[in-house]
Design an enzyme around this catalytic site. Structure first.
Site, PDB file in Angstrom:
ATOM      1  N   LEU A 110     -38.234  88.444-108.100  1.00 37.83           N
ATOM      2  CA  LEU A 110     -38.669  89.709-107.488  1.00 37.83           C
ATOM      3  C   LEU A 110     -37.705  90.853-107.811  1.00 37.83           C
ATOM      4  O   LEU A 110     -36.486  90.666-107.774  1.00 37.83           O
ATOM      5  CB  LEU A 110     -38.717  89.524-105.964  1.00 37.83           C
ATOM      6  CG  LEU A 110     -39.075  90.774-105.163  1.00 37.83           C
ATOM      7  CD1 LEU A 110     -40.587  90.919-105.021  1.00 37.83           C
ATOM      8  CD2 LEU A 110     -38.445  90.754-103.770  1.00 37.83           C
ATOM      9  N   HIS A 137     -31.382  99.507 -86.288  1.00 37.86           N
ATOM     10  CA  HIS A 137     -31.229  99.356 -87.743  1.00 37.86           C
ATOM     11  C   HIS A 137     -30.683  97.969 -88.079  1.00 37.86           C
ATOM     12  O   HIS A 137     -31.092  97.355 -89.062  1.00 37.86           O
ATOM     13  CB  HIS A 137     -30.313 100.447 -88.309  1.00 37.86           C
ATOM     14  CG  HIS A 137     -30.857 101.841 -88.126  1.00 37.86           C
ATOM     15  ND1 HIS A 137     -32.182 102.154 -88.384  1.00 37.86           N
ATOM     16  CD2 HIS A 137     -30.278 103.000 -87.714  1.00 37.86           C
ATOM     17  CE1 HIS A 137     -32.382 103.441 -88.127  1.00 37.86           C
ATOM     18  NE2 HIS A 137     -31.248 103.977 -87.723  1.00 37.86           N
ATOM     19  N   ASP A 172     -40.352 101.634 -90.657  1.00 36.71           N
ATOM     20  CA  ASP A 172     -40.246 102.616 -89.573  1.00 36.71           C
ATOM     21  C   ASP A 172     -40.272 101.952 -88.201  1.00 36.71           C
ATOM     22  O   ASP A 172     -40.940 100.944 -88.009  1.00 36.71           O
ATOM     23  CB  ASP A 172     -41.420 103.602 -89.699  1.00 36.71           C
ATOM     24  CG  ASP A 172     -41.184 104.870 -88.922  1.00 36.71           C
ATOM     25  OD1 ASP A 172     -40.048 105.095 -88.464  1.00 36.71           O
ATOM     26  OD2 ASP A 172     -42.142 105.649 -88.768  1.00 36.71           O
TER      27      ASP A 172
HETATM   28  C1  FPP Z   1     -36.688 104.148 -89.901  1.00 33.85           C
HETATM   29  O1  FPP Z   1     -36.731 103.872 -88.489  1.00 33.85           O
HETATM   30  C2  FPP Z   1     -35.638 103.424 -90.543  1.00 33.85           C
HETATM   31  C3  FPP Z   1     -34.632 103.955 -91.297  1.00 33.85           C
HETATM   32  C4  FPP Z   1     -34.460 105.390 -91.519  1.00 33.85           C
HETATM   33  C5  FPP Z   1     -33.602 103.108 -91.923  1.00 33.85           C
HETATM   34  C6  FPP Z   1     -34.067 101.835 -92.554  1.00 33.85           C
HETATM   35  C7  FPP Z   1     -33.001 100.855 -92.398  1.00 33.85           C
HETATM   36  C8  FPP Z   1     -33.138  99.554 -92.147  1.00 33.85           C
HETATM   37  C9  FPP Z   1     -34.445  98.840 -92.082  1.00 33.85           C
HETATM   38  C10 FPP Z   1     -31.905  98.780 -91.889  1.00 33.85           C
HETATM   39  C11 FPP Z   1     -31.661  97.606 -92.760  1.00 33.85           C
HETATM   40  C12 FPP Z   1     -31.676  97.835 -94.167  1.00 33.85           C
HETATM   41  C13 FPP Z   1     -30.737  98.406 -94.981  1.00 33.85           C
HETATM   42  C14 FPP Z   1     -30.974  98.329 -96.404  1.00 33.85           C
HETATM   43  C15 FPP Z   1     -29.528  99.112 -94.567  1.00 33.85           C
HETATM   44  P1  FPP Z   1     -36.428 105.067 -87.512  1.00 33.85           P
HETATM   45  O2  FPP Z   1     -34.970 105.138 -87.308  1.00 33.85           O
HETATM   46  O3  FPP Z   1     -37.037 106.321 -88.037  1.00 33.85           O
HETATM   47  O4  FPP Z   1     -37.175 104.596 -86.217  1.00 33.85           O
HETATM   48  P2  FPP Z   1     -37.918 105.548 -85.171  1.00 33.85           P
HETATM   49  O5  FPP Z   1     -39.052 106.196 -85.894  1.00 33.85           O
HETATM   50  O6  FPP Z   1     -38.402 104.572 -84.133  1.00 33.85           O
HETATM   51  O7  FPP Z   1     -36.920 106.522 -84.643  1.00 33.85           O
END
Ligand code: FPP
Length: 250
Positions: free
Chosen positions: A136, A42, A25
């Site tokens: 893993l 991301h 997150d």
């Molecule tokens: C949450 O941060 C993150 C996500 C919903 C997506 C997770 C994706 C990645 C870590 C990118 C790389 C990995 C892959 C496998 C594609 P958020 O967007 O909710 O952040 P915020 O809470 O600050 O808005």
């Protein structure tokens, strides 16, 4: 990205979790605070995930489950959803040689309902290519929801009962066999970045007795060292699984 970096050695852990689940997150906040767009956050999150995978391997963790897209993430803007769908595909394809080299087995946990068929195909291809790897296990939670997984298992049991194939009582063991990845062990350490203290529908069944560690670091700032800090915190916890110690202290 190096798997073993002589300048970055893991500490000696008293106890290593067999299964870590991680809520990645804070990508959006990381990006916006730098004047960047959420999608750039991301992109930065991808490098963090790879470093954490390397750190998990070095620490001797057997299973890592990463929350890449939740069943609730469909509520985001069409642009962000489209980006995340495409990016999941891209990352799986671009990183699979490296993950092969690291002997990582990729598995998908999630539902095919609504998920782009091309993403399902990429996940299945990654599963197939890495099926013989013995290191893993990296469970990619894509279109995953804990409640949906529980409903999926319950519906499968109802179906089996209808067909007259359900023998005996509905036990935890029988129920677990109908989860997305039945052989997946329970979660030992549930980790979330970005200072938010909630589970967000992740691993509801599997993490019933997990130790929860919430760290303030935003996901793109996460490194293998951050993971090791969380494992050290975990190894200090006393897990009782409902049991109790009687040691009067005087
Ligand atoms: C949450 O941060 C993150 C996500 C919903 C997506 C997770 C994706 C990645 C870590 C990118 C790389 C990995 C892959 C496998 C594609 P958020 O967007 O909710 O952040 P915020 O809470 O600050 O808005």
């Amino acid at each position: 990205m190096k798997l073993f970096d002589p300048e970055r050695n893991p500490p000696k852990f008293a106890k290593v979790p067999e299964h870590i689940a991680v809520v990645m997150d804070g990508n959006g906040r990381w990006a916006n605070s730098r004047g960047l767009t959420r999608t750039e956050g991301h992109r930065a999150g991808e490098a963090a995930l790879l470093d954490v995978v390397a750190g998990a391997i070095e620490a001797g963790v057997k299973n890592l489950t990463a929350y890449a897209f939740s069943t609730e993430n469909w509520k985001r803007s069409p642009e962000e959803v489209r980006f995340l769908m495409g990016y999941n595909k891209e990352v799986l394809r671009r990183r699979r040689d490296l993950l092969m080299e690291w002997n990582v087995r990729i598995r998908w946990v999630g539902s095919a309902k609504r998920l782009w068929p091309s993403v399902v195909a990429e996940l299945q291809e990654a599963e197939r290519l890495t099926a013989k790897n013995t290191g893993l296990v990296l469970n990619m939670a894509v279109n995953y929801g804990g409640r949906q997984e529980i409903l999926h298992a319950a519906s499968a049991l109802v179906e089996r009962a209808r067909e007259g194939k359900l023998k005996g009582a509905v036990t935890e063991k029988a129920f677990s066999r109908e989860l997305y990845q039945p052989q997946m062990p329970d979660v030992d350490l549930f980790l979330r970045s970005s200072g938010e203290i909630r589970t967000s529908n992740f691993m509801l069944w599997e993490a019933s007795y997990a130790e929860y560690v919430f760290l303030d670091d935003l996901w793109p700032d996460f490194t293998r060292e951050t993971l090791w800090r969380a494992i050290e915190e975990y190894s200090k916890r006393q897990r009782r699984f409902g049991n109790a110690d009687d040691r009067p202290i005087n």
